[in-house]
Enzyme design. Sequence first.
Site, PDB file in Angstrom:
ATOM      1  N   PHE A 107       0.836  -1.206   0.000  1.00  0.00           N
ATOM      2  CA  PHE A 107       0.000   0.000   0.000  1.00  0.00           C
ATOM      3  C   PHE A 107       0.868   1.252   0.000  1.00  0.00           C
ATOM      4  O   PHE A 107       0.803   2.058   0.910  1.00  0.00           O
ATOM      5  CB  PHE A 107      -0.919  -0.005   1.236  1.00  0.00           C
ATOM      6  CG  PHE A 107      -1.774  -1.239   1.346  1.00  0.00           C
ATOM      7  CD1 PHE A 107      -1.637  -2.109   2.423  1.00  0.00           C
ATOM      8  CD2 PHE A 107      -2.718  -1.541   0.375  1.00  0.00           C
ATOM      9  CE1 PHE A 107      -2.425  -3.247   2.540  1.00  0.00           C
ATOM     10  CE2 PHE A 107      -3.516  -2.674   0.479  1.00  0.00           C
ATOM     11  CZ  PHE A 107      -3.364  -3.532   1.563  1.00  0.00           C
ATOM     12  N   GLN A 108       1.657   1.395  -1.057  1.00  0.00           N
ATOM     13  CA  GLN A 108       2.664   2.457  -1.061  1.00  0.00           C
ATOM     14  C   GLN A 108       2.093   3.865  -1.085  1.00  0.00           C
ATOM     15  O   GLN A 108       2.758   4.800  -0.695  1.00  0.00           O
ATOM     16  CB  GLN A 108       3.581   2.281  -2.266  1.00  0.00           C
ATOM     17  CG  GLN A 108       4.518   1.102  -2.120  1.00  0.00           C
ATOM     18  CD  GLN A 108       5.550   1.057  -3.216  1.00  0.00           C
ATOM     19  OE1 GLN A 108       5.892   2.065  -3.808  1.00  0.00           O
ATOM     20  NE2 GLN A 108       6.066  -0.130  -3.477  1.00  0.00           N
ATOM     21  N   LYS A 109       0.865   3.995  -1.608  1.00  0.00           N
ATOM     22  CA  LYS A 109       0.338   5.356  -1.766  1.00  0.00           C
ATOM     23  C   LYS A 109      -0.785   5.645  -0.777  1.00  0.00           C
ATOM     24  O   LYS A 109      -1.688   6.395  -1.040  1.00  0.00           O
ATOM     25  CB  LYS A 109      -0.162   5.538  -3.202  1.00  0.00           C
ATOM     26  CG  LYS A 109       0.994   5.511  -4.170  1.00  0.00           C
ATOM     27  CD  LYS A 109       0.641   6.043  -5.524  1.00  0.00           C
ATOM     28  CE  LYS A 109       1.905   6.067  -6.376  1.00  0.00           C
ATOM     29  NZ  LYS A 109       1.639   6.429  -7.756  1.00  0.00           N
ATOM     30  N   ASN A 110      -0.701   5.034   0.374  1.00  0.00           N
ATOM     31  CA  ASN A 110      -1.720   5.213   1.394  1.00  0.00           C
ATOM     32  C   ASN A 110      -1.182   6.186   2.450  1.00  0.00           C
ATOM     33  O   ASN A 110      -0.069   6.025   2.931  1.00  0.00           O
ATOM     34  CB  ASN A 110      -2.007   3.825   1.978  1.00  0.00           C
ATOM     35  CG  ASN A 110      -2.751   3.881   3.277  1.00  0.00           C
ATOM     36  OD1 ASN A 110      -2.217   4.295   4.299  1.00  0.00           O
ATOM     37  ND2 ASN A 110      -3.992   3.461   3.254  1.00  0.00           N
ATOM     38  N   HIS A 146       4.525  10.470  -1.115  1.00  0.00           N
ATOM     39  CA  HIS A 146       4.515  10.165   0.325  1.00  0.00           C
ATOM     40  C   HIS A 146       5.931   9.924   0.838  1.00  0.00           C
ATOM     41  O   HIS A 146       6.287  10.363   1.935  1.00  0.00           O
ATOM     42  CB  HIS A 146       3.688   8.904   0.601  1.00  0.00           C
ATOM     43  CG  HIS A 146       2.257   9.034   0.210  1.00  0.00           C
ATOM     44  ND1 HIS A 146       1.325   9.647   1.018  1.00  0.00           N
ATOM     45  CD2 HIS A 146       1.603   8.630  -0.896  1.00  0.00           C
ATOM     46  CE1 HIS A 146       0.149   9.615   0.401  1.00  0.00           C
ATOM     47  NE2 HIS A 146       0.295   9.009  -0.749  1.00  0.00           N
TER      48      HIS A 146
END
Lengths: 295, 322
Positions: A107-110, A146
């Site tokens: 979930f890299q873009k959470n 992020h």
Amino acid sequence: MDALEPELEKILDFEQYGTLTPIAQDDGVNPLAKINYSKEYEQGMAYFRALAAKQEYSIRAFNLTCFLIMHNPAHYTVWAYRFQVLNHIPELIPQELAWLDSVIEDFQKNYQVWHHRQKLLGITKDYKHELEFTKDMFASDAKNYHVWSYRLWILQSFQDYTEELSLTSYLLEDDVYNNSAWNHRFYVLFESNAKLERSLQDELDFLNDKLSKSPDNQSAWNYLSGILKKVGPNQLGGIANQLEKQLPSSNRFLLEFLAEYDPTRSKVIYEKLANEVDTDNQLLWNWMIQQVPRT
Amino acid sequence: MNVHSCTIIVISMNLERSKHLHYLNALGQGQDELDFWLKQHLHVSAIYWSCMSYWTLNRKEELQKEQIISFLLSCLTESGGFACYPGHDDHITNTVYAVQVLLMLDSLDRIDRDKVATYVVSLQNEDGSMKGDRWGETDARFLYSGINCLALLGRLDMLNKSAAIDWILKCRNFDGGFGLCPGAETHAAYVFTCVASLAILKQLHRIDQDLLGWWLSERQTKNGGLNGRPEKLPDSCYGWWVLSPLAIIGKLDWIDRNGLINFTLSSQDQETGGFSDRREDIPDVYHTCFSLTALSLLRYPDLEPVDARFCLPLAVTKKYNL
């Protein structure tokens, strides 16, 4: 997630909750969209609500947050509860980072995973490990907003800028158009209180090299324009001359820079842009012509 | 921006209004969107996005007003903020979305405005920035949410304005744009939040509008779509994030209108209705909302005008003197 499979059975063994009464989802009056839950997730959330109501910060609550997060990593309430458990049971902290590494991979873009990581760093203070971690993340996505924001936060909090020039140089070798790397470099050299030992001339030479290899590089031209605004035109004569010699006179980025660098040439340059080189942006260039002060 | 060499696929495409309405109506059933059931944390947001979509399509009479209001009120927490769903924690983004919808439905009198405003200002940090919730995540989006919300509640006087303005200006970068926080890379979504914040606080004179307008116009790619940062892919939602600050500073004509309309219409799903980020991807209500509001800013025919500062119907902000 595979490593947790044997654990999942334990987490989902709701018998262990004994006398704890699960609190069913209250969808409110006439829910506008009745959400179809998977049975396990729904049950898990019911037990979560029960634990939260009694403010139970236990191992079983911790394990339950793991299950819920893997189903729905944007559930900010669950993340906040998990962090509360870590505060109550600090022995869990050493393993938390390893777990977080695996979650972030999926979930890299959470937003929540990164915020949780940041809060954890506030406790562990092991920022060097985190700098290394963000560097590894850049290998799979060198522009992840992020990751860059997190790295920025680490620098601002722990004030260790020693790796930043070599990091951005390396990333720009790999992709000279990486706008995130250019932005980071500018921040470190010209906006932060890093006080790195790097002469302006060395930086301009670096920039000149990049621009000659990628004369259409928006980010690099913005960078040069940023330096111009920071230090003024006096020290930029060398690079301005070199670029004007090396590059075709129809390069619109070059023209834009020269117009900014030498206001006596602005009007003529904007006219050239409006009428020859960049006619699609005529409205913009005509506006800029009007802004040139009359002398 | 090399619009001249645009490789635009000339599709004689129309805005598929009835398909989009069908798509929006179907959302309530929770069947048409894959894993919609996982998106509890987006529920209040989804209500705002779908309300704006109906309204922009001139179909506000289809909104189930009482049902929406009851649901939103059930998301109100003791703190005065709104959660994403009943029983969840308060958050500033859900709070602004809820207040925006209640205003659209002429129902702000159903809440204690002062209590909500007090909740919002409790999230402002000393340096002027704003947290999303008591857990501390700070981001320019949250300050914008707070400013927008307080303006709608008529309680902007409760904000520490000068600190907020100073913090926003610290988020400004060398390229004229704005990032998530001081030092963060310029990104179109953050340009919107910061510029709209400054517009609401009447501080637009503090920024270099020519430089900003230029950076925004550079977001247009060869196929007419807009990206959020240099060298990234275009996405239909950037239609809103890029156009709204351009509209605010009066430079909408610095974008090639036809190119962008073509791109936006090409991201419609011809079968189910709704918009996706780009052609042939799966549609969602977020992209639907921001594609429609973008088309409205582009003066596409028969769409409700939108107030670029608030992302609310202009008729609503005019009615309430915002």
